[in-house]
Design an enzyme around this catalytic site. Structure first.
Site, mmCIF file in Angstrom:
data_model
loop_
_atom_site.group_PDB
_atom_site.id
_atom_site.type_symbol
_atom_site.label_atom_id
_atom_site.label_comp_id
_atom_site.label_asym_id
_atom_site.label_seq_id
_atom_site.Cartn_x
_atom_site.Cartn_y
_atom_site.Cartn_z
ATOM 1 N N GLU A 1 0.870 -1.182 0.046
ATOM 2 C CA GLU A 1 0.143 -0.089 -0.069
ATOM 3 C C GLU A 1 0.931 1.100 -0.171
ATOM 4 O O GLU A 1 0.744 2.190 0.921
ATOM 5 C CB GLU A 1 -0.945 0.058 1.187
ATOM 6 C CG GLU A 1 -1.875 -1.143 1.118
ATOM 7 C CD GLU A 1 -3.236 -1.094 1.945
ATOM 8 O OE1 GLU A 1 -3.172 -0.357 2.844
ATOM 9 O OE2 GLU A 1 -4.014 -2.102 1.606
ATOM 10 N N GLU B 1 -4.589 -8.748 -0.548
ATOM 11 C CA GLU B 1 -5.424 -8.583 0.551
ATOM 12 C C GLU B 1 -6.911 -8.487 0.062
ATOM 13 O O GLU B 1 -7.167 -7.572 -0.740
ATOM 14 C CB GLU B 1 -5.269 -7.192 1.188
ATOM 15 C CG GLU B 1 -3.818 -7.578 1.853
ATOM 16 C CD GLU B 1 -3.420 -6.293 2.828
ATOM 17 O OE1 GLU B 1 -4.302 -5.469 3.399
ATOM 18 O OE2 GLU B 1 -2.300 -5.892 2.898
HETATM 19 O O1 AHR Z 1 -5.222 -6.266 6.727
HETATM 20 C C1 AHR Z 1 -5.017 -5.222 7.548
HETATM 21 C C2 AHR Z 1 -4.316 -3.838 6.864
HETATM 22 O O2 AHR Z 1 -5.123 -3.416 5.848
HETATM 23 C C3 AHR Z 1 -3.031 -4.265 6.359
HETATM 24 O O3 AHR Z 1 -2.007 -3.944 7.187
HETATM 25 C C4 AHR Z 1 -3.049 -3.034 5.313
HETATM 26 O O4 AHR Z 1 -2.091 -3.453 4.206
HETATM 27 C C5 AHR Z 1 -4.500 -2.840 4.916
HETATM 28 O O5 AHR Z 1 -4.671 -1.638 4.665
#
Ligand code: AHR
Length: 551
Positions: A225, A348
């Protein structure tokens, strides 16, 4: 359960489901029997001669971050714990993971990764430093006072993670710190993990840590991110960082290194367009194997258990955005990477609810999971399968005790969630050849929280072929109504069908430490005499049909 062929079915009255009945609950699914006069209003055509691509086993990947109760309490209990463990790793977790073949695990973050120095997590455990955890200042943890979750004891480092991966048969995927450490530290990590036994000082250090042979780590995420917690870079700035970290100078040590660039948040097409344009201009795609996309789904009231009808559909619809995210990002990637050498990596994804149902207050972003979350998992995995030519890896967030977990654990208590059961059902797709499915069903409609008329498909799924075994997975999103579908396997004859259904007596049911089997699948064989056949998909369910075929 019985099934009827199309000829018998046409012109017959639908007299109701012939499924297995469970107390207090309707048919759990099944072939539709007898009667006269009504046609199924839905159709699923499986086109076995229209392949999409091989479903990468890595689509069924996981994510472990040093966050709340994921690593400590979840994965790592320590060698001296009274919780049964294998070298410090929770034994129940290892045993539950093995049957679902987790192909890859991403670690150590998430946002945590851009604060982590891998060098803190090697050497004798009793001499490793304690640090402040990236998440330590989160208001939820702050409110709890002096809790261990705020700090990072570094008991679970590179060796422990690699041992975990080996125990469960998964490939490691390491997320690299781009925000707070220089490229040199990344290169040292690659050398520590991959340089041949005895070849360098770092290889000797690895041996001193207990592992003489290299770890052969293939997947490396260059930042996380980077548009947000990973540095708040502009696309151009990130492209420059990527080049500095990833091009030319990283020795391969005989490993086919696969780098994953920090891609967009959901539908941010400009991030992708501008990063890719910059990289293309400098011809810097080398070793970029994947482009990471993150998408979390949510519903307006945010509750994991206390949801109503709009919140049921709103969540499914939010998860269903994955379809358009994949196609739109793919299209933009193709503007600069015309041959599509870089694939999508959704590292994710999951349903993210409010933190009101975690099994321990220190489990930051911990939440319970119902059949609604199972449907999120199923429709998302089906989406990945249907785009097997574009998506090379995906990692649900997160493995245990955080967001949409497959497992919840605290101290010696452990359970599998409905999402785990979806992964178990869908394991048959891994490595199989995805084939095209055409589904038509009356859409479901609802009025959302803002009083808007909304609609979602009435049935959806995916199919894959492995020799004579066809796997068809289908989600019925309707909260209350079962759906009869005529299923036609085009290009092959059907010889036998077995159905496994995941549904719940009440959609709010969830597995607890006291009642760990409230939501679990049921399997039954289906008497099918021909293709097409008609199958009843129960309301609010996920179904796997294992269809034996002959040609
Ligand atoms: O999964 C939790 C958080 O969500 C992670 O650390 C981040 O990459 C995302 O914003």
């Amino acid at each position: 359960m019985t099934a009827i062929g199309r000829r018998e079915f046409v012109g017959a009255v639908l007299a109701g489901g012939a499924g297995v009945l469970t107390p207090g609950w309707g048919p759990v699914g099944g072939a539709v029997r007898g009667g006269r006069a009504r046609l199924a209003d839905s159709h699923i055509d499986v086109l076995v001669n229209e392949p999409i691509g091989t479903i990468a086993p890595e689509l069924y990947g996981h994510f472990v971050e040093h966050l709340g109760g994921v690593v400590y309490d979840g994965v790592w209990v320590g060698e001296r714990s009274r919780v049964p463990n294998i070298g410090g790793i929770r034994q129940a977790l290892v045993e539950a993971l093995r049957p679902i073949h987790p192909a890859v695990v991403r670690w150590p973050g998430g946002c945590f990764a851009d604060s982590y120095d891998w060098q803190d997590g090697i050497g004798p455990r009793d001499r490793r430093p304690h640090r402040t955890n990236f998440w330590g200042d989160d208001p939820h943890l702050r409110a709890l006072g002096d809790v261990p979750a705020k700090s990072e004891p570094n008991q679970f480092g590179t060796h422990e993670f690699i041992h975990f991966c080996r125990l469960i048969g998964a490939a490691p995927y390491l997320a690299v710190n781009v925000r707070t450490l220089p490229a040199r530290v990344f290169m040292a990590w690659v050398e520590y993990c991959n340089s041949p036994a005895g070849s360098t000082t770092l290889a000797q250090q690895r041996a001193a840590g207990g592992d003489r042979e290299p770890f052969a780590v293939r997947y490396w995420g260059i930042g996380n991110e980077s548009w947000g917690c990973g540095g708040n870079f502009t696309p151009e700035e990130y492209a420059a960082e990527y080049r500095r970290f990833a091009t030319w100078a990283v020795p391969a040590y005989g490993v086919d290194l696969a780098f994953i660039g920090s891609g967009p948040s959901g539908g941010d097409l400009e991030w992708t367009r501008r990063c890719f344009r910059e990289l293309a201009e400098r011809r810097s795609f080398d070793r970029m194997w994947g482009w990471a996309l993150h998408h979390y789904s949510s519903a307006p009231n945010g509750e994991a258990l206390a949801f109503d009808e709009p919140a049921w559909y709103d969540l499914l619809s939010s998860a269903n955005r994955m379809e358009s995210l994949i196609t739109s990002q793919w299209q933009v990637m193709g503007e600069s990477d015309r041959e599509h050498r870089v694939k999508l990596v959704v590292d994710e994804w999951g349903a993210w609810h409010k933190m009101t149902t975690n099994v321990d207050p220190t489990h930051l972003f911990g939440q319970q999971s119902t059949i609604r979350d199972a449907l999120v998992a199923a429709l998302t995995l089906d989406t990945f399968n249907r785009h097997a030519d574009k998506v090379a890896m995906a990692n649900i967030a997160q493995l245990i005790n955080c967001i949409q977990s497959l497992f919840l654990a605290h101290e010696d208590k452990f359970l599998v969630t409905p999402t785990y059961h979806v992964f178990a059902l869908y394991a048959a797709h891994q490595g199989a050849r995805a084939v095209r499915v055409v589904a038509s069903a009356p859409p479901v409609s609802w009025v959302d929280g803002q009083q808007r008329e909304r609609a979602l498909w009435g049935l959806n799924g995916s199919a894959s072929l492995q020799r004579d075994a066809l796997t068809l997975t289908v989600t019925n999103p309707h909260l209350t109504e079962p759906r009869d579908a005529e299923i036609a396997v085009r290009g092959a004859a059907v010889t036998a069908v077995r159905a496994t259904t995941l549904a719940a007596r009440d959609v709010h049911d969830h597995n607890t430490f006291e009642a760990p089997r409230s939501v679990e699948p049921a399997t039954a064989s289906v008497a099918v005499s021909a293709s097409p056949f008609v199958y009843r998909f129960p309301a609010a369910s996920v179904t796997k049909l294992e269809i034996a075929i002959g040609r």
